[in-house]
Motif scaffolding. Structure first.
Motif, PDB file in Angstrom:
ATOM      1  N   LYS A  72      12.822   8.338   3.304  1.00  0.00           N
ATOM      2  CA  LYS A  72      12.544   9.897   3.627  1.00  0.00           C
ATOM      3  C   LYS A  72      13.621  10.570   4.304  1.00  0.00           C
ATOM      4  O   LYS A  72      13.906  11.759   3.929  1.00  0.00           O
ATOM      5  CB  LYS A  72      11.243  10.040   4.040  1.00  0.00           C
ATOM      6  CG  LYS A  72      10.276   9.958   3.098  1.00  0.00           C
ATOM      7  CD  LYS A  72       8.664  10.148   3.917  1.00  0.00           C
ATOM      8  CE  LYS A  72       7.561  10.045   2.961  1.00  0.00           C
ATOM      9  NZ  LYS A  72       6.330  10.230   3.470  1.00  0.00           N
ATOM     10  N   LYS A  78      16.823  10.573  -2.266  1.00  0.00           N
ATOM     11  CA  LYS A  78      15.936  11.750  -2.610  1.00  0.00           C
ATOM     12  C   LYS A  78      14.424  11.244  -3.390  1.00  0.00           C
ATOM     13  O   LYS A  78      14.782  10.285  -4.279  1.00  0.00           O
ATOM     14  CB  LYS A  78      16.136  13.043  -3.571  1.00  0.00           C
ATOM     15  CG  LYS A  78      16.630  12.640  -5.008  1.00  0.00           C
ATOM     16  CD  LYS A  78      17.184  13.727  -5.938  1.00  0.00           C
ATOM     17  CE  LYS A  78      17.333  13.394  -7.272  1.00  0.00           C
ATOM     18  NZ  LYS A  78      17.939  14.453  -7.889  1.00  0.00           N
ATOM     19  N   GLY A  79      13.378  11.682  -2.925  1.00  0.00           N
ATOM     20  CA  GLY A  79      12.146  11.376  -3.629  1.00  0.00           C
ATOM     21  C   GLY A  79      12.290  11.859  -5.025  1.00  0.00           C
ATOM     22  O   GLY A  79      12.739  12.935  -5.402  1.00  0.00           O
ATOM     23  N   THR A  87      16.681   3.271  -8.742  1.00  0.00           N
ATOM     24  CA  THR A  87      15.562   3.792  -8.011  1.00  0.00           C
ATOM     25  C   THR A  87      14.848   2.648  -7.285  1.00  0.00           C
ATOM     26  O   THR A  87      14.761   1.599  -7.681  1.00  0.00           O
ATOM     27  CB  THR A  87      14.409   4.427  -8.895  1.00  0.00           C
ATOM     28  OG1 THR A  87      15.167   5.668  -9.492  1.00  0.00           O
ATOM     29  CG2 THR A  87      13.251   4.865  -8.024  1.00  0.00           C
ATOM     30  N   PHE A 142       6.115   4.935  -3.783  1.00  0.00           N
ATOM     31  CA  PHE A 142       7.088   5.970  -3.484  1.00  0.00           C
ATOM     32  C   PHE A 142       8.420   5.687  -4.238  1.00  0.00           C
ATOM     33  O   PHE A 142       8.775   4.414  -4.228  1.00  0.00           O
ATOM     34  CB  PHE A 142       7.274   6.323  -2.033  1.00  0.00           C
ATOM     35  CG  PHE A 142       6.116   6.861  -1.379  1.00  0.00           C
ATOM     36  CD1 PHE A 142       5.838   7.969  -1.074  1.00  0.00           C
ATOM     37  CD2 PHE A 142       5.115   5.875  -0.685  1.00  0.00           C
ATOM     38  CE1 PHE A 142       4.507   8.495  -0.533  1.00  0.00           C
ATOM     39  CE2 PHE A 142       4.105   6.359   0.012  1.00  0.00           C
ATOM     40  CZ  PHE A 142       3.881   7.752   0.047  1.00  0.00           C
ATOM     41  N   PHE A 144      12.467   6.497  -4.744  1.00  0.00           N
ATOM     42  CA  PHE A 144      13.743   7.100  -4.309  1.00  0.00           C
ATOM     43  C   PHE A 144      14.702   6.763  -4.886  1.00  0.00           C
ATOM     44  O   PHE A 144      15.201   5.634  -5.021  1.00  0.00           O
ATOM     45  CB  PHE A 144      13.869   6.777  -2.589  1.00  0.00           C
ATOM     46  CG  PHE A 144      12.833   7.233  -1.766  1.00  0.00           C
ATOM     47  CD1 PHE A 144      12.837   8.337  -1.134  1.00  0.00           C
ATOM     48  CD2 PHE A 144      11.674   6.523  -1.573  1.00  0.00           C
ATOM     49  CE1 PHE A 144      11.851   8.884  -0.190  1.00  0.00           C
ATOM     50  CE2 PHE A 144      10.723   6.724  -0.608  1.00  0.00           C
ATOM     51  CZ  PHE A 144      10.776   8.006  -0.041  1.00  0.00           C
TER      52      PHE A 144
END
Length: 147
Positions: A72, A78-79, A87, A142, A144
């Motif tokens: 983060k 980047k999310g 990713t 999540f 990223f």
């Protein structure tokens, strides 16, 4: 004799391609064979040793909530809502409910530490990750992507 033509300028790889290349090169290996962190919980340790060093992930990271925080706060990631090759996926540990992390090496193939063998391998799809970690264990997921 005619002069040799100049070498073609290599096309620079994207950050995502570099991460996929590193993740694929590590398949079938244990990126942390010293086992300072037991194989059963070495997903973060393996991931930070596989991602190229210039992405700035701390090699001392060992815990999924800390990896989440690092991603983060890292301007090189980047999310995102939809994963693609390159990713990183993190389902952070909550209490005693152990999470996991991995790298998408293709649109629907995730490589991560195998907690039984300590080897880095392709062992999840997006659906199987969701079924096991999110639906099954109640953890969050999540994503990223490198920028």
């Amino acid at each position: 004799t005619a002069p040799k033509p100049p070498e073609p300028t290599p096309i620079p790889e994207t950050p995502a391609e570099r991460i996929v290349e590193a993740a694929e090169a590590a398949l079938g290996t244990d990126a942390t064979p010293d086992d300072k962190i037991p194989d059963s919980v070495a997903c973060v340790t393996q991931l930070v040793h596989i991602v190229p060093a210039d992405f700035g992930l701390d090699l001392k990271l060992t815990y999924t909530p800390d990896l989440l925080k690092a991603l983060k706060n890292n301007p090189k990631f980047k999310g995102v809502l939809d994963p693609r090759a390159g990713t990183i996926v993190v389902s952070p540990t909550v209490g005693t409910n152990v999470g996991h992390c991995g790298i998408y090496v293709a649109a629907d193939k995730i490589a991560s530490n195998n907690s039984k063998t300590g080897l880095w391998e392709i062992n999840y799809t997006r659906a199987s990750w969701k079924k096991y970690f999110i639906t099954g264990k109640g953890l969050k997921g999540f994503l990223f992507h490198p920028v």
